[in-house]
Motif scaffolding. Structure first.
Motif, short mmCIF file in Angstrom:
data_model
loop_
_atom_site.label_atom_id
_atom_site.label_comp_id
_atom_site.label_asym_id
_atom_site.label_seq_id
_atom_site.Cartn_x
_atom_site.Cartn_y
_atom_site.Cartn_z
N THR A 36 11.18 18.62 4.50
CA THR A 36 10.57 17.29 4.44
C THR A 36 9.33 17.90 3.94
O THR A 36 8.98 19.21 4.31
N PHE A 37 8.10 17.27 3.18
CA PHE A 37 6.91 17.31 2.69
C PHE A 37 6.14 17.38 3.78
O PHE A 37 5.51 16.72 4.85
N ILE A 38 5.85 18.84 3.61
CA ILE A 38 4.40 19.12 4.09
C ILE A 38 3.57 19.54 3.35
O ILE A 38 3.64 20.96 3.26
N SER A 39 2.38 18.66 3.66
CA SER A 39 1.57 19.17 2.20
C SER A 39 0.75 20.16 3.00
O SER A 39 0.08 20.33 3.71
N ILE A 41 -2.28 22.64 3.70
CA ILE A 41 -3.26 22.70 4.02
C ILE A 41 -4.26 23.37 3.24
O ILE A 41 -4.61 24.46 3.77
N ILE A 43 -5.28 27.10 1.85
CA ILE A 43 -4.17 27.50 1.91
C ILE A 43 -3.87 28.57 2.45
O ILE A 43 -4.20 28.48 3.24
N ASP A 44 -2.69 29.51 2.11
CA ASP A 44 -2.04 29.82 2.63
C ASP A 44 -1.16 30.79 1.88
O ASP A 44 -1.07 30.77 0.66
#
Lengths: 210, 781
Positions: A36-39, A41, A43-44
């Motif tokens: 699944t594509f989780i954009s 948010i 920076i991580d």
């Protein structure tokens, strides 16, 4: 105190939204894949320690949001990066064309001697390919950087890419270190010398950030 | 003669007498006469006299003869005449006789013939009589045979009866009759066997058909229910439109379920056995057979749990069985008694319940459970219509309902998981009124500002919120589906739904969320969005309550009673999410802190903060920037926990056993880093916190660093124990550990010993250490 690592390299992943930066990082840090594509948010980051020539190398890899609206947050991290992965999607012509813009971003914001590498992600989906491997190679040659086609999903070349980048940074760092340590020795602070040789990579690494 | 003349006359008379005597008397007197003659000497005389007498008689005879001679001659002549006549007569007679003889012979012959004929006639009459006697027997016997052949056993038995008691006794002396008599018992056995075999066929058939019977019975019940519903519906309508006509369904009466089966073999068999006075045997046999069949019917098919068809055939089989038994009970002349049926039923019901319970427990498909429920409902109603007690089945239905809810929850685990997997955890952005309305249509949300905002509008929550809300509604509907026609009161339904929904949200949804939280791919900011989402979901609880009240029809005040429970619906999830954000944040901070790379022998500080601290603070700043849309308290709690964690960690590094020595320079570097953190804490990273609250978390570290930077030991010892002390948070123990590390580091600098000031400093250090140790001991005591 026993240090848990010898080198700390900060890497940055950039590229258009949806090319799979987070997945590449996820594959590298957790050896897993998320469909699944989780954009992303803002920076991580993820940290993974790897072994290079018997040296413990900590890679702190910053994953940036590809979306334009996070640009201000993400560019702040360019300066600290010692290596940058430019990621495009081989099934998305536009993401490949945008690499130029990302390079410009790097030139504007990152330190000049940052190690760069070009990744053509999602190479497992052969039937939807829009960007040939040759074009990717050609672009890489143009900018004088290394190139690899990867797949986070099929786990192709992800390890290799990060290892290559880390190795290049390590080589560059050690070269600089040699240059730096020679004048120090001649400088005559003999007492400090061993200390420096034990610590310098980090020390220098910090220098490069700052 | 001579003597006297007178004497001569006497003597003559005397002889005369004697002679007379002789002639007249009989021989007895002869002797006396003779004697008398001899006695008298005159026998001579007498002789003469006698002679005289004979001569006289002769003369008489002569005369007589002379006298009758003519007559005699005539007589002879006549006699001769008679002779010839007699001859003639004789001839005549002979002739006559002959003639008679001739005539008589014919008569006799006829007569004999007549006798014979009469005899024959008699015989014939007798034969006819006998035959008339025998014919009915034979006819009956023939009839019997025919009936046997036609399998009409009951008439056959009647015929047999007739034959035995009525016909046969009349003709006992015939061989055939005795044969028949002998055969009667055999025939009777045959009839018994034959009817029994018919019964067996029947039993076999009934086993084959009873599922069909059950099916039809259930179909009828279903139709009846529909009809009833229609009637109710129509009655309602009729009030409005009185011209509605009579139900069409009433006219077309279908065959009732039991009519599908021909029960005559049972009745026949029963009759026959009753006639044979063996009805008890028969009843026992029948019941035993049926009980065995019941056992077979009650054996659920192996793969029953796989599909509704399995359940159907099982239920139909059972129902068919009991419909048949009920029919037998009503019509079978005591073949099945109430008590027998009750016994079978009570045995059956427990088995049915067990079988259904076991099988439905395997079931993980909610639709299948619903189907099972509908099937059971119909089963129940039908059974009840037939007069069987079904309370256990109701209980079973309750159990299945619980299971159904479990299964639903299982299902919704997946639903929620999918929703969460699919979600981007980005606020929903809509670019048209239609999209905006679509979101509002699926989730109750009212915000004036958003209403007025220009497109594209952004909802504060992500796509999962309307989806989860919709799914909860779906779940409620699904729950409700099971309680339909379950004859529960509205309050019960209401309570059941609320309970299930609560369970769904507190257990299932929260479970899904916490498994999501465990995913390493979940970034901190996504947790933030989840918290925001759960907040909105929690706000939607009252709409859900309204929704439940609307569909169950319970008055709105009803919710007040369980309002406490209600608010828990999404609270658990939200609380969990809030906990997660602190944990995630801490874990992220730990990753930074692991990058800590102090050179504990540093002579001089670098003049700027360590890179890991600058990175950390930059990261925190960007994170808290995103926290602005979090509920304030959550952001505050997260920020507090972050600051406290950093302060504790830095202090932890300083007093860690791994660090054996710390130079003053290194300590100054730590001080620099701490100052960075304090600046961050003072910069009000999240709104709404009173000033200095965040700094408070660094207070202990700050005091410790200040103490060591300034080496303000006199103040420390002087004010020790006072609340107002500048260093009231620094424990002697901590100070002691850190000071020992400093001393360790100092030892290495050999040259310093030469200087006097350094020596003094060293002395001071030792004294302070001593005092600290004492203080640490007293505090420990």
């Amino acid at each position: 105190m026993a240090k848990t690592y010898d080198y700390l390299f900060k890497l940055l992943l950039i590229g258009d939204s949806g090319v799979g930066k987070t997945c590449v990082l996820f594959r590298f840090s957790e050896d897993a894949f998320n469909t699944t594509f989780i954009s992303t948010i803002g920076i991580d980051f993820k940290i993974r320690t790897i072994d290079l020539d018997n040296k413990k190398v900590k890679l702190q890899i910053w994953d940036t949001a590809g979306q334009e609206r996070f640009r201000t947050i993400t560019t702040a991290y360019y300066r600290g990066a010692m290596g940058i992965m430019l990621v495009y999607d081989v099934n998305n012509e536009r993401s490949f064309e945008n690499i130029k813009n990302w390079i410009r971003n790097i030139e504007e914001n990152a330190s000049a001697d940052v190690e760069k590498m070009l990744l053509g992600n999602k190479c497992d989906l052969a039937d939807r390919r829009q960007v040939s491997k040759q074009r990717g190679e050609q672009l890489a040659v143009e900018y004088g950087i290394k190139f690899m086609e990867t797949s986070a999903k099929a786990s192709i070349n992800v390890e290799e890419a990060f290892y290559t980048l880390a190795r290049d940074i390590k080589a560059k760092t050690e070269k600089k270190l040699k240059e730096a340590s020679n004048p120090t020795k001649s400088g005559g602070h003999a007492l400090r010398a061993p200390e420096i040789s034990r610590k310098p990579p980090v020390w220098l690494a910090r220098c490069s950030i700052l | 003669m001579s003597q006297n003349s007178m004497s001569v006359v006497n003597v003559a008379s005397k002889h005369e007498l004697l002679l007379f005597e002789l002639e007249s008397t009989d021989a007895g007197n002869i002797g006396l006469v003779i004697r008398a003659i001899y006695d008298g000497q005159e026998h001579q005389q007498f002789m003469e006299k006698l002679d005289d007498r004979v001569k006289s008689h002769d003369k008489d005879i002569e005369r007589m003869c002379n006298h009758h001679y003519q007559g005699f001659i005539d007589s002879i002549r006549e006699l001769l005449q008679v002779r010839s006549q007699a001859q003639q007569l004789n001839n005549e007679v002979l002739e006559l006789d002959k003639r008679i003889m001739d005539t008589a012979a014919g008569v006799i012959a006829k007569g004999e013939e007549l006798v014979k004929a009469r005899k024959v006639e008699n015989n014939m009459a007798a034969a006819v009589d006998s035959l008339t006697m025998c014919l009915p027997v034979l006819a009956a016997y023939a009839k019997l045979q025919r009936q046997m052949k036609d399998k009409r056993y009951y008439p056959a038995l009647k015929t047999l009866e007739q034959l035995e008691h009525h016909d046969l006794p009349k003709i006992t002396n015939y061989r055939f009759s005795s044969q028949i008599t002998q055969q009667i018992s055999v025939l009777r056995e045959n009839i018994k066997d034959a009817s029994m075999s018919d019964l067996r066929d029947f039993l076999e058939n009934i086993r084959k058909y009873s599922p069909k019977i059950g099916e039809v019975a259930m179909k009828h019940t279903a139709e009846q229910l529909v009809n009833e519903a229609e009637i109710i519906g129509r009655k309602k309508k009729r009030q409005a439109t009185p011209q509605s006509n009579i139900l069409a369904g009433d006219t077309e009466e279908e065959l009732s379920a039991q009519d599908l089966m021909d029960f005559s073999p049972v009745y026949r068999c029963m009759h026959i056995y009753t006639v044979l006075r063996e009805s008890d045997t028969f009843k026992a046999y029948y019941r035993q057979q049926r009980k065995q069949q019941a056992r077979l019917v009650l054996q659920p098919p192996n793969n029953m749990h796989e599909s509704i068809v399995g359940y159907q055939s099982y239920i139909h089989g059972i129902l068919g069985f009991f419909v048949v038994e009920d029919h037998i009970l009503n019509t079978g002349n005591g073949l099945a008694t109430r008590s027998y049926l009750e016994e079978v039923w009570s045995m059956a019901i427990s088995k049915i319940v067990n079988a259904l319970r076991t099988n439905s427990a395997y079931c993980t498909d909610a639709t299948l459970i619903l189907k099972i429920k509908n099937l059971l409902m119909l089963f129940n109603t039908t059974l009840r219509n037939y007069g069987y007690p079904v309370s256990q089945l109701w209980e079973l239905l309750q159990e299945i309902r619980v299971h159904y809810n479990e299964v639903l929850m299982q299902h919704w685990v997946q639903v929620f998981r999918d929703i969460l997997d699919e979600d981007s955890f980005l606020p929903i952005q809509v670019s048209s009124q239609a999209e905006y309305d679509h979101v509002l249509g699926s989730f109750p949300y009212h915000d004036e500002a958003l209403q007025k905002a220009e497109f594209p509008k952004r909802f504060p929550f992500s796509a999962m919120v309307p989806k989860v809300y919709q799914q909860v509604k779906e779940f409620i509907y699904a729950c409700l589906k099971f309680s339909e026609d379950l004859n529960l009161t509205q309050t019960e339904v209401d309570e059941m739904i609320r309970k299930s929904t609560n369970l769904l949200l507190t257990r299932t949804f929260s479970g899904c969320l916490s498994s999501l939280f465990r995913k390493p791919s979940l970034a901190l900011l996504q947790v933030v969005q989840i918290i925001i989402n759960t907040g909105y979901l929690e706000n939607s609880t009252k709409y859900l309550e309204e929704f439940v009240s609307n569909i169950t029809g319970t008055p709105h005040e009803g919710q007040l009673s369980c309002g406490g429970v209600q608010s828990a619906m999404f609270r658990v999830a939200r609380e969990d999410a809030e906990r997660q954000i602190c944990d995630k944040l801490k874990r992220k901070l730990d990753e930074f802190l692991e990058l800590e790379n102090y050179d504990w022998n540093l002579a001089e500080p670098q003049g700027h903060a360590s890179s890991f601290i600058t990175d950390l603070i930059a990261f925190l700043q960007s994170i808290f920037m995103c926290f602005t849309n979090l509920p304030e308290e959550v952001a505050q709690v997260a920020c507090k926990s972050a600051c406290s964690h950093i302060a504790k960690s830095i202090q932890g590094i300083l007093i860690s056993d791994d660090v054996k020595q710390i130079s003053m320079g290194a300590l100054q570097q730590v001080n620099l880093d701490t100052i960075q953190c304090e600046q961050f804490a003072a910069s009000e990273p999240v709104v709404g916190l009173p000033e200095g609250v965040l700094l408070q978390y660094f207070a202990e570290l700050r005091q410790l660093l200040d103490l060591f930077m300034s080496l303000d030991w006199p103040t420390y010892f002087h004010d020790y124990g006072h609340e107002s002390s500048k260093y009231n948070l620094v424990t002697p123990n901590t100070a002691l550990i850190l000071l020992e590390k400093l001393r360790e580091s100092d030892k290495k600098t050999v040259f310093s010993v030469l200087k006097k000031s350094e020596r003094d400093k060293k002395k001071l250090l030792e004294t302070v250490l001593k005092q600290l140790r004492q203080l640490a001991q007293t505090t420990q005591q």
